[in-house]
Design a protein around this motif. Structure first.
Motif, PDB file in Angstrom:
ATOM      1  N   TYR A 262      -3.253 -20.942 -34.822  1.00 22.48           N
ATOM      2  CA  TYR A 262      -3.031 -22.385 -34.699  1.00 22.48           C
ATOM      3  C   TYR A 262      -4.134 -23.190 -35.383  1.00 22.48           C
ATOM      4  O   TYR A 262      -4.605 -24.197 -34.843  1.00 22.48           O
ATOM      5  CB  TYR A 262      -2.939 -22.778 -33.214  1.00 22.48           C
ATOM      6  CG  TYR A 262      -1.585 -22.488 -32.617  1.00 22.48           C
ATOM      7  CD1 TYR A 262      -0.572 -23.452 -32.675  1.00 22.48           C
ATOM      8  CD2 TYR A 262      -1.310 -21.259 -32.045  1.00 22.48           C
ATOM      9  CE1 TYR A 262       0.679 -23.174 -32.169  1.00 22.48           C
ATOM     10  CE2 TYR A 262      -0.045 -20.984 -31.532  1.00 22.48           C
ATOM     11  CZ  TYR A 262       0.943 -21.956 -31.596  1.00 22.48           C
ATOM     12  OH  TYR A 262       2.177 -21.690 -31.105  1.00 22.48           O
TER      13      TYR A 262
ATOM     14  N   ASP B 114       5.629 -17.056 -29.364  1.00 20.25           N
ATOM     15  CA  ASP B 114       5.576 -17.205 -30.820  1.00 20.25           C
ATOM     16  C   ASP B 114       6.285 -16.095 -31.588  1.00 20.25           C
ATOM     17  O   ASP B 114       6.271 -16.093 -32.813  1.00 20.25           O
ATOM     18  CB  ASP B 114       4.111 -17.277 -31.275  1.00 20.25           C
ATOM     19  CG  ASP B 114       3.513 -18.645 -31.007  1.00 20.25           C
ATOM     20  OD1 ASP B 114       4.258 -19.543 -30.580  1.00 20.25           O
ATOM     21  OD2 ASP B 114       2.301 -18.814 -31.223  1.00 20.25           O
TER      22      ASP B 114
ATOM     23  N   PHE C 128       5.950 -26.156 -34.403  1.00 14.25           N
ATOM     24  CA  PHE C 128       5.632 -24.719 -34.311  1.00 14.25           C
ATOM     25  C   PHE C 128       6.722 -23.857 -34.960  1.00 14.25           C
ATOM     26  O   PHE C 128       6.448 -22.788 -35.482  1.00 14.25           O
ATOM     27  CB  PHE C 128       5.513 -24.243 -32.852  1.00 14.25           C
ATOM     28  CG  PHE C 128       4.480 -24.937 -32.009  1.00 14.25           C
ATOM     29  CD1 PHE C 128       3.482 -25.730 -32.568  1.00 14.25           C
ATOM     30  CD2 PHE C 128       4.500 -24.776 -30.627  1.00 14.25           C
ATOM     31  CE1 PHE C 128       2.536 -26.365 -31.764  1.00 14.25           C
ATOM     32  CE2 PHE C 128       3.557 -25.407 -29.820  1.00 14.25           C
ATOM     33  CZ  PHE C 128       2.579 -26.202 -30.387  1.00 14.25           C
TER      34      PHE C 128
END
Ligand SMILES: *Cc1c(COP(=O)(O)O)cnc(C)c1O
Length: 440
Positions: free
Chosen positions: A22, A161, A174
């Motif tokens: 990130y 994720d 995302f």
């Protein structure tokens, strides 16, 4: 003096070889080298301390450097560090399942181990999808016309994720790059007293096509620390169960005391069929995920037909060190003092919430258990809002680590944080907010 000519700092070396999660590496600030952690505090290489007010991405429930957990991991490492978990078993894995199952909010009877929150969710989804294949008369040769194909998920959800867990998470910055590779769940708003009738109608219409419903009970974390009502969720779960939909509670973040009870599911009457755990599971020391299922789910995989097997596993499934860390973390959670700490943090948050509500630029102040969250009105809402980066930087200068989600500010401390440390975090936030108010 004997000086080494090529002594490069850790940040310089990091800059050459590391790709951080990130993190936009262009123009990024150098990462802080952390050399030590104890309780709620982190030390950098220059001797500065930082209060870890978000439990290192929500995992370190007992704080850092806990000597009890460390000792248990050390002893286990000398005995058995790892062994393949198919065809073999070991004491820490069985003991952890035996201790965990009766504590979970439901009638779970089987524990499946994996490596993190995302994998715990992947396993849950695979269990639910294959459950319906396994129990359908058409079985694995399902012709595509029959059967339950849909997955129900909540807007603002975050489940991880990996591709499956991204697919069932809210579409956002995302997931944007991967959109065309994700499967599409049926997204609904988080239930409330206003929309529950509409949601129940939807389930009545489409329920028989839905394989499973996945939700973060009461608190949606990465989606913006959104809190929603237990009563409405109970009603939605009841409606889902009437339709035979498998209910999957993602308690990866809410588990292990975070919401004030051991699990968020303890606020609910309705029980999930599958539950996902990770973050606080090992007290934030080792990576591990758990997916627990009811006997009904497990039974659907019992067959002479080997194709009905759950074909899923990871190299480090049920790692004995991680299981041992989780057992030690449970010991600490079940100590009498822990409950008291959770209550004290909640009381401090509640008092601080009252104070925050006096500031016009502060919106939606909300508290659940050890979590307090609010928005600050600067720019647009959302993760890309730069307000968070600014706040993080100002906080670090004051020896506090906070990491807002865009303009959503939250505190999620380790349970061992002291009253004084909490006050330091609050004082910083008040000063920050007053500074922003004055500069408007
Ligand atoms: C963090 C999180 C995940 C993913 O866990 P990782 O260990 O980061 O893969 C899944 N679900 C929820 C609710 C989470 O907060």
């Amino acid at each position: 003096m004997n000086q080494l000519p090529l002594m490069r700092s850790l940040t310089d070396r990091d800059h050459q070889v590391i790709w951080h999660p990130y993190t936009q590496h262009k123009n990024k600030l150098p990462p802080i080298p952390v050399v030590k952690g104890r309780d709620a505090l982190l030390w950098d290489d220059k001797g500065n301390t930082y209060i870890d007010a978000i439990s290192s991405w929500w995992v370190s429930i007992h704080g850092h450097g806990n000597p009890y957990i460390a000792q248990k991991i050390y002893e286990q490492a000398l005995r058995l560090e790892h062994v393949i978990f198919t065809g073999f078993t070991h004491e820490p894995a069985v003991l952890l399942a035996e201790r965990l199952l009766p504590l979970l909010p439901g009638t779970f009877s089987r524990v499946f181990y994996s490596d993190n929150g995302s994998t715990a969710v992947e396993v849950a989804i695979k269990m639910a999808i294959q459950y319906w294949k396994n129990v359908q008369k058409t079985g694995l040769e399902d012709d595509g016309r029959t059967g339950r194909k849909k997955i129900l998920a909540l807007h603002n959800s975050y489940h991880g994720d990996t591709f499956g867990s991204m697919s069932i998470s809210e579409r956002s910055v995302f997931t944007a790059a991967f959109q065309e590779y994700l499967f599409e769940p049926l997204f609904i708003e988080a239930p409330s007293s206003e929309n529950i009738d509409r949601l129940r109608d939807l389930l009545r219409d489409q329920g028989q096509e839905i394989a499973c419903f996945i939700y973060e009970p009461l608190l949606q974390g990465a989606g913006g620390m959104c809190m929603y009502e237990a009563a409405a969720l109970d009603q939605l779960l009841e409606a889902a169960k009437e339709q035979g939909i498998l209910c999957i509670a993602d308690e990866v973040m809410t588990g292990f005391g975070r919401t004030g009870k051991l699990f968020a599911g303890d606020y609910l009457r309705q029980r999930a069929d599958i539950i996902c755990l990770s973050k606080g599971l090992t007290g934030g020391t080792m990576a591990m995920g758990v997916t627990a299922a009811t006997e009904k789910v497990f039974d659907a995989f019992l067959s002479d037909d080997r194709r009905k097997t759950l074909f899923h596993g990871h190299s480090f499934t049920a790692n004995p060190l991680a299981c041992t860390a989780a057992l030690a973390s449970l010991d600490l959670l079940q100590e009498e003092g822990c409950d008291r700490r959770l209550r004290r943090i909640n009381e401090q948050h509640s008092a601080f919430a009252g104070k925050l509500r006096q500031y016009p630029i502060v919106r939606h102040v909300r508290v659940l258990g050890t979590v307090i969250a609010f928005e600050i009105s600067v720019g647009e809402d959302g993760y890309i809002n730069p307000a968070g980066l600014d706040l993080t930087q100002r906080a670090l200068e004051k020896g506090i680590y906070l990491r807002p989600l865009g303009n959503t500010v939250y505190i999620m401390p380790p349970y061992c944080i002291t009253e004084k440390e909490m006050d330091q975090v609050y004082t910083f936030l008040v000063q920050y907010i007053e500074g922003k108010t004055a500069s408007r």
